[in-house]
Design a protein around this motif. Structure first.
Motif, PDB file in Angstrom:
ATOM      1  N   VAL A  24      -0.735  11.687   1.490  1.00 16.35           N
ATOM      2  CA  VAL A  24      -1.580  11.879   0.380  1.00 16.35           C
ATOM      3  C   VAL A  24      -0.841  11.433  -1.046  1.00 16.35           C
ATOM      4  N   LEU A  25      -1.314  10.745  -1.810  1.00 17.41           N
ATOM      5  CA  LEU A  25      -0.671  10.235  -3.148  1.00 17.41           C
ATOM      6  C   LEU A  25      -1.442  10.828  -4.216  1.00 17.41           C
ATOM      7  N   THR A  26      -0.494  10.758  -5.273  1.00 19.02           N
ATOM      8  CA  THR A  26      -1.241  10.989  -6.567  1.00 19.02           C
ATOM      9  C   THR A  26      -1.890   9.754  -7.133  1.00 19.02           C
ATOM     10  N   LEU A  27      -2.731   9.790  -7.760  1.00 24.52           N
ATOM     11  CA  LEU A  27      -3.338   8.726  -8.566  1.00 24.52           C
ATOM     12  C   LEU A  27      -2.418   7.456  -9.056  1.00 24.52           C
ATOM     13  N   GLU A  28      -1.619   8.075  -9.570  1.00 21.78           N
ATOM     14  CA  GLU A  28      -0.459   7.291 -10.238  1.00 21.78           C
ATOM     15  C   GLU A  28       0.431   6.510  -9.338  1.00 21.78           C
ATOM     16  N   GLN A  29       0.606   7.203  -7.929  1.00 21.05           N
ATOM     17  CA  GLN A  29       1.078   6.361  -6.825  1.00 21.05           C
ATOM     18  C   GLN A  29       0.423   5.498  -6.239  1.00 21.05           C
ATOM     19  N   GLY A  30      -0.957   6.018  -6.216  1.00 22.26           N
ATOM     20  CA  GLY A  30      -1.826   4.926  -5.463  1.00 22.26           C
ATOM     21  C   GLY A  30      -1.997   3.887  -6.370  1.00 22.26           C
ATOM     22  N   ALA A  31      -1.958   4.116  -7.825  1.00 19.63           N
ATOM     23  CA  ALA A  31      -2.089   2.597  -8.716  1.00 19.63           C
ATOM     24  C   ALA A  31      -0.891   1.914  -8.486  1.00 19.63           C
ATOM     25  N   VAL A  32       0.202   2.259  -8.060  1.00 15.40           N
ATOM     26  CA  VAL A  32       1.391   1.551  -8.280  1.00 15.40           C
ATOM     27  C   VAL A  32       1.485   0.766  -6.683  1.00 15.40           C
ATOM     28  N   TYR A  33       0.774   1.530  -5.847  1.00 21.27           N
ATOM     29  CA  TYR A  33       0.800   0.835  -4.474  1.00 21.27           C
ATOM     30  C   TYR A  33      -0.289  -0.555  -4.726  1.00 21.27           C
ATOM     31  N   LEU A  34      -1.362  -0.004  -5.304  1.00 21.09           N
ATOM     32  CA  LEU A  34      -2.228  -1.171  -5.565  1.00 21.09           C
ATOM     33  C   LEU A  34      -2.237  -2.276  -6.606  1.00 21.09           C
ATOM     34  N   SER A  64      -4.738   5.557   3.165  1.00 18.61           N
ATOM     35  CA  SER A  64      -5.765   4.807   4.144  1.00 18.61           C
ATOM     36  C   SER A  64      -6.775   4.538   2.836  1.00 18.61           C
ATOM     37  N   GLU A  65      -7.249   5.241   2.303  1.00 16.79           N
ATOM     38  CA  GLU A  65      -8.160   4.875   1.030  1.00 16.79           C
ATOM     39  C   GLU A  65      -7.737   3.543   0.273  1.00 16.79           C
ATOM     40  N   CYS A  66      -6.599   3.677  -0.261  1.00 17.95           N
ATOM     41  CA  CYS A  66      -5.949   2.552  -0.943  1.00 17.95           C
ATOM     42  C   CYS A  66      -5.939   1.197  -0.186  1.00 17.95           C
ATOM     43  N   GLU A  67      -5.670   1.293   1.214  1.00 24.12           N
ATOM     44  CA  GLU A  67      -5.592   0.098   2.003  1.00 24.12           C
ATOM     45  C   GLU A  67      -6.995  -0.288   2.192  1.00 24.12           C
ATOM     46  N   ARG A  68      -8.064   0.695   2.336  1.00 24.43           N
ATOM     47  CA  ARG A  68      -9.515   0.261   2.269  1.00 24.43           C
ATOM     48  C   ARG A  68     -10.085  -0.483   1.005  1.00 24.43           C
ATOM     49  N   ILE A  69      -9.342   0.184  -0.080  1.00 25.70           N
ATOM     50  CA  ILE A  69      -9.791  -0.623  -1.526  1.00 25.70           C
ATOM     51  C   ILE A  69      -9.411  -2.172  -1.350  1.00 25.70           C
ATOM     52  N   LEU A  70      -8.024  -2.393  -0.708  1.00 29.13           N
ATOM     53  CA  LEU A  70      -7.587  -3.520  -0.767  1.00 29.13           C
ATOM     54  C   LEU A  70      -8.326  -4.604   0.405  1.00 29.13           C
ATOM     55  N   ARG A  71      -8.677  -4.055   1.506  1.00 30.90           N
ATOM     56  CA  ARG A  71      -9.456  -4.761   2.419  1.00 30.90           C
ATOM     57  C   ARG A  71     -10.890  -5.169   1.986  1.00 30.90           C
ATOM     58  N   GLU A  72     -11.409  -4.247   1.128  1.00 33.31           N
ATOM     59  CA  GLU A  72     -12.861  -4.304   0.659  1.00 33.31           C
ATOM     60  C   GLU A  72     -12.925  -5.256  -0.392  1.00 33.31           C
ATOM     61  N   GLY A  73     -11.904  -5.413  -1.231  1.00 34.13           N
ATOM     62  CA  GLY A  73     -11.711  -6.283  -2.352  1.00 34.13           C
ATOM     63  C   GLY A  73     -11.221  -7.524  -2.203  1.00 34.13           C
ATOM     64  N   ALA A  74     -10.814  -8.023  -0.809  1.00 37.14           N
ATOM     65  CA  ALA A  74     -10.407  -9.006  -0.410  1.00 37.14           C
ATOM     66  C   ALA A  74     -11.463 -10.176  -0.363  1.00 37.14           C
ATOM     67  N   ARG A  75     -11.289 -11.223  -0.913  1.00 35.46           N
ATOM     68  CA  ARG A  75     -12.109 -12.316  -0.900  1.00 35.46           C
ATOM     69  C   ARG A  75     -11.607 -13.750   0.173  1.00 35.46           C
ATOM     70  N   PRO A  76     -12.444 -14.097   1.068  1.00 36.64           N
ATOM     71  CA  PRO A  76     -11.925 -15.098   1.922  1.00 36.64           C
ATOM     72  C   PRO A  76     -11.718 -16.260   0.997  1.00 36.64           C
ATOM     73  N   ALA A  77     -10.987 -17.119   1.559  1.00 37.28           N
ATOM     74  CA  ALA A  77     -10.615 -18.585   0.840  1.00 37.28           C
ATOM     75  C   ALA A  77     -12.223 -19.448   1.110  1.00 37.28           C
ATOM     76  N   THR A  78     -12.265 -20.232   0.292  1.00 38.92           N
ATOM     77  CA  THR A  78     -13.507 -21.118   0.554  1.00 38.92           C
ATOM     78  C   THR A  78     -13.352 -22.532   0.347  1.00 38.92           C
ATOM     79  N   LYS A  79     -12.183 -22.748  -0.169  1.00 38.47           N
ATOM     80  CA  LYS A  79     -11.516 -24.222  -0.186  1.00 38.47           C
ATOM     81  C   LYS A  79     -10.432 -24.506   0.498  1.00 38.47           C
TER      82      LYS A  79
END
Length: 87
Positions: A24-34, A64-79
């Motif tokens: 469990v992270l503080t929001l500040e630690q989560g922000a650093v991670y992201l 794990s929530e920070c990692e979910r944010i990264l996964r859901e925000g990932a956009r696949p390459a189209t070119k």
């Protein structure tokens, strides 16, 4: 005898991960991670766009929530990596 007490220093994130499967992270630690501003996570918390934990007045976020944010925000390459210009 005087004992020199050192202030608590939180272990690095990789060490926390080893000790606890989902730290469990503080929001500040989560922000650093992201690599985002803490205010972004605070806004997302207020809008209930992310899952957080309230401990009294404190707000925490699981790694794990920070990692979910990264996964859901990932956009696949189209070119292709190399365009015709470089071929």
């Amino acid at each position: 005898m005087s004992s020199s007490s050192k202030p608590y220093q939180q272990p690095p994130l990789h060490e926390m991960r080893r000790l606890n499967e989902d730290p469990v992270l503080t929001l500040e630690q989560g922000a650093v991670y992201l690599n985002v501003r803490p205010s972004l996570l605070r806004d997302m918390h207020k809008q209930r766009r992310i899952s957080t934990i309230k401990v009294g007045d404190l707000v925490r976020i699981r790694l794990s929530e920070c990692e979910r944010i990264l996964r859901e925000g990932a956009r696949p390459a189209t070119k292709p990596i190399l365009s015709d210009r470089f071929a």
